[in-house]
Design an enzyme around this catalytic site. Structure first.
Site, PDB file in Angstrom:
ATOM      1  N   HIS A 141     -20.957  62.718 -16.715  1.00 36.85           N
ATOM      2  CA  HIS A 141     -20.357  61.744 -15.802  1.00 36.85           C
ATOM      3  C   HIS A 141     -18.940  62.223 -15.484  1.00 36.85           C
ATOM      4  O   HIS A 141     -18.000  61.437 -15.494  1.00 36.85           O
ATOM      5  CB  HIS A 141     -20.331  60.349 -16.436  1.00 36.85           C
ATOM      6  N   SER A 173     -32.311  61.546 -26.103  1.00 36.49           N
ATOM      7  CA  SER A 173     -31.477  61.048 -25.003  1.00 36.49           C
ATOM      8  C   SER A 173     -32.292  60.151 -24.086  1.00 36.49           C
ATOM      9  O   SER A 173     -33.447  60.454 -23.762  1.00 36.49           O
ATOM     10  CB  SER A 173     -30.951  62.228 -24.189  1.00 36.49           C
ATOM     11  N   SER A 174     -31.675  59.062 -23.647  1.00 38.04           N
ATOM     12  CA  SER A 174     -32.384  58.144 -22.746  1.00 38.04           C
ATOM     13  C   SER A 174     -32.691  58.800 -21.400  1.00 38.04           C
ATOM     14  O   SER A 174     -33.455  58.273 -20.614  1.00 38.04           O
ATOM     15  CB  SER A 174     -31.550  56.880 -22.542  1.00 38.04           C
ATOM     16  N   HIS A 196     -24.847  57.460  -9.248  1.00 38.76           N
ATOM     17  CA  HIS A 196     -24.963  57.752 -10.672  1.00 38.76           C
ATOM     18  C   HIS A 196     -23.992  58.884 -11.051  1.00 38.76           C
ATOM     19  O   HIS A 196     -22.812  58.600 -11.263  1.00 38.76           O
ATOM     20  CB  HIS A 196     -26.432  58.081 -10.985  1.00 38.76           C
ATOM     21  N   HIS A 237     -26.301  67.067 -18.158  1.00 45.95           N
ATOM     22  CA  HIS A 237     -25.962  65.858 -17.408  1.00 45.95           C
ATOM     23  C   HIS A 237     -24.593  65.387 -17.877  1.00 45.95           C
ATOM     24  O   HIS A 237     -24.334  65.323 -19.077  1.00 45.95           O
ATOM     25  CB  HIS A 237     -27.016  64.776 -17.692  1.00 45.95           C
ATOM     26  N   ASP A 260     -18.995  80.895  -4.465  1.00 47.47           N
ATOM     27  CA  ASP A 260     -19.314  81.809  -5.572  1.00 47.47           C
ATOM     28  C   ASP A 260     -20.444  81.276  -6.457  1.00 47.47           C
ATOM     29  O   ASP A 260     -21.108  82.054  -7.140  1.00 47.47           O
ATOM     30  CB  ASP A 260     -18.078  82.010  -6.461  1.00 47.47           C
ATOM     31  N   GLY A 267     -26.978  58.471 -27.759  1.00 40.07           N
ATOM     32  CA  GLY A 267     -25.818  57.711 -28.278  1.00 40.07           C
ATOM     33  C   GLY A 267     -25.158  58.269 -29.516  1.00 40.07           C
ATOM     34  O   GLY A 267     -24.455  57.536 -30.218  1.00 40.07           O
ATOM     35  N   TYR A 283      22.898  79.817  -9.792  1.00 42.37           N
ATOM     36  CA  TYR A 283      22.021  79.171 -10.759  1.00 42.37           C
ATOM     37  C   TYR A 283      21.788  80.090 -11.952  1.00 42.37           C
ATOM     38  O   TYR A 283      21.721  81.305 -11.808  1.00 42.37           O
ATOM     39  CB  TYR A 283      20.696  78.827 -10.085  1.00 42.37           C
ATOM     40  N   ASN A 309     -25.386  64.779 -21.749  1.00 46.69           N
ATOM     41  CA  ASN A 309     -26.317  65.400 -22.674  1.00 46.69           C
ATOM     42  C   ASN A 309     -26.738  66.755 -22.139  1.00 46.69           C
ATOM     43  O   ASN A 309     -26.706  67.003 -20.938  1.00 46.69           O
ATOM     44  CB  ASN A 309     -27.551  64.502 -22.897  1.00 46.69           C
TER      45      ASN A 309
END
Lengths: 241, 241, 241, 241
Positions: free
Chosen positions: C99, C76-77, C173, C97, C122, C48, C238, C29
């Site tokens: 994951h 948002s929770s 987390h 935030h 940087d 959600g 080649y 979020n």
């Protein structure tokens, strides 16, 4: 506008950096050199500009002292690395700097990439070298120029030919690659990333001391036989045949 | 055509397997169950058919004994695993089997996935369990049904609730996930893959005994300071400002 | 509708989370703050809701106590983590935030990300810090708010400047990142993921004790020479030249 | 134009190499054989030509001695490996050579891929074998042909059936895969890459000696419970329900 054709090549090389995912955000830049005029001229990406919005006119033209000859934007902050490489490696025509995932990880580990296979040998004559770290004095004096200087020093100390070894890892930083043209430089940057990826996985496999790796079939033979035979041979039951 | 709405859900779940990259080729299948009719009916993917070309009419309807009730194609070769799970886990409404990369690697390693973080805890109540290997007798007798049986045995022996632990790793094989509907099952299969990926990297980091990991800044401070300050603060030289 | 411009920025930051693949499903979020009105107001993602279907009107406006000022959806929770960070870090204007894969793996391993290279330097002034775990009391009392509190505690105990260190790993987390605006916050979340990826690979390479890594060319020289020379030099065979 | 149908199949197999990402640049090639005419004829990719620009007419037709029967371009530099495999493995109808990421890493590590699971067992009857390295004499004499010869030698020495083991790793180089047709060969090349990826991760997990991997729930139970219960059960607070 000076050097229209070279601008197109440098623009395309910069776009290729983005298209191939070699440098997220603006962590990368490409340049090219024209050595045929009265004085050699470098075309380079402007600093901090998105690859997607670049136009030929945004590119900056400088001489080998890094003085701007044409362009209203500030050149890449890595300009002085590019110019020293062009001065010291007269056979190269394009340079590409990226922060690509695997090559940068080897650079951060401070380790040369060994020649583990023919994919590597097809492009790099020997290991991909890694520089020494810069000293505090070198950083203070001229960080960007000295980044080029430690590259040149590594090549001279090991007597490497920049055409046969078309790239390097700057320790604690990231890779530089080059070639006879900007297009070849970006191809080498991409191949270097692929070589670095293969070598990472090879190194992990070699350092894994798994007994199982030598013992052949790891699932019970009655399971592997069952699976193989249900898809193959006269009693196959898989699919719609 | 029986169960038109469930067919749509099962079709979509199978397409999601492909769209999310959870099973290359046809290494995966989704099913759903209707428990409301006179006898419970399962809708399942046909064996060896490409996800891209599946239509609702290709799906096969069976009862919980695995007998075909409607459909001209052969059902997924994993059908008997699905039916035993539906019989033993009466709260579930959909099942998804994949060979997704990271979850399959844990299954092949024969290890449960520990609860390393809240992403895991949001979906799985405790570790993701792994089954025992099948015995030679179980394979010979009824391989696919016994694959379901060892899953059920693991859940019973640890007293696990299939709604709270919506998936499992079959040792030496791959994951099964489930949920109250086919849509939830495929969501759980996808989350299981993500959890397995995070746990793989966590396990690698935890087993790396790198002294450097505890010593803070690994490149010399004069380099990191130089880099930080050329992009931030009053003397920044990066970009076009 | 309050704060139309900030809503647009927060909407775009949430969409960027999805576009850059930083949070599968709805594991992420973004929020922004307007500090110029009579009381500071936060705009945050509803809980959600899919990134793809978000509209500016879906966003929720709250004050710094977390009270809803405008919006019909539940926020948002993670709201209480956002508000404590805005209260304690007055220079920041946006929070993201995620994951994301590699950053979350470091968070789950409970380890700060060392500054292994200039890509890191940087953007982050020093290592990316990791919090302490929450105690059972802190979880029971106010889990989300105390997640913010342990972040603030880590920054105060190490005397870190949130503008110079624009992100953190919450142990067990996932990461939080921030910046002067929602756009900068999401850029920092993305860079943090890239830094975490490079550092993961660097840590793996450093902990690999492969003798081969120091011995130069690993395939026999007669093979690497053969490959190099068939693509380069006067006898190249080649390609189509 | 000879062999129009086979040309289409070989063209498609070469395009599949690119589409599935099995060989960046032009590091790969596919061929097919027609064994029904007066003399067997091979259709193969020309050397160094981009997959995207290939047309059926670009493909080269040779006999089993490698003599060009039709085509104006130079055939793949790996031609002599293909022809020896077609001569020695009379049941195969198509061959695909790639430098795909994980399979090449195993080849570079010089290790066979153990059968760690059923994904492998579904396609390969036993481990994926790896060749011996070539000797200096073999390289000097006929590098490409001898690459085929060491593959054949490995299969003969272990008494392997090329239909049951449809691929091999050439040590220090990369994989070759084959099948009854060019389409089956490229499918096997793709499955081999997937098997190699799963086996890489399995090997890493098995060699990780993490105590934590056996201890169940790694984050404190009061955290995992809190997270699980805020998304599930009667007191759930996540989302919009």
């Amino acid at each position: 506008m000076l050097l229209a054709a070279l601008r197109q090549q440098v623009l395309r090389a910069n776009q290729e950096i983005a298209r191939r995912g070699l440098a997220p955000h603006t962590f990368g830049n490409a340049s090219g050199i024209d050595r045929d005029g009265p004085e050699p001229l470098v075309v380079i990406k402007p600093s901090g500009v998105d690859y997607a919005s670049l136009t030929p006119g945004d590119l900056v033209v400088t001489n080998l002292k890094g003085e701007i000859v044409e362009g209203s934007l500030r050149p890449s902050s890595d300009l002085d690395t590019h110019t020293i490489l062009y001065r010291e490696f007269p056979a190269i025509g394009g340079i590409v700097h990226t922060h690509s995932e695997f090559a940068t990880s080897w650079a951060q580990a401070g380790r040369p990439i060994p020649c583990f296979g023919t994919t590597h040998a097809d492009y790099f004559h020997g290991p991909v070298p890694v520089t020494e770290p810069l000293t505090a004095e070198e950083v203070a004096e001229a960080y960007v120029r000295n980044t080029g200087a430690i590259i040149v020093r590594r090549f001279k100390s090991e007597n490497l030919d920049p055409i046969a070894v078309p790239g390097v890892l700057v320790a604690g930083h990231a890779p530089f690659a080059w070639g006879k043209s900007p297009a070849e430089a970006v191809e080498h940057a991409d191949v270097l990333e692929y070589i670095a990826c293969l070598a990472f996985r090879t190194a992990m496999l070699r350092s894994a001391s798994v007994p199982s790796l030598t013992s052949g079939c790891e699932i019970p033979v009655y399971v592997s036989e069952h699976h193989y035979l249900r898809k193959h041979g006269p009693k196959a039951t898989y699919g719609q045949k």
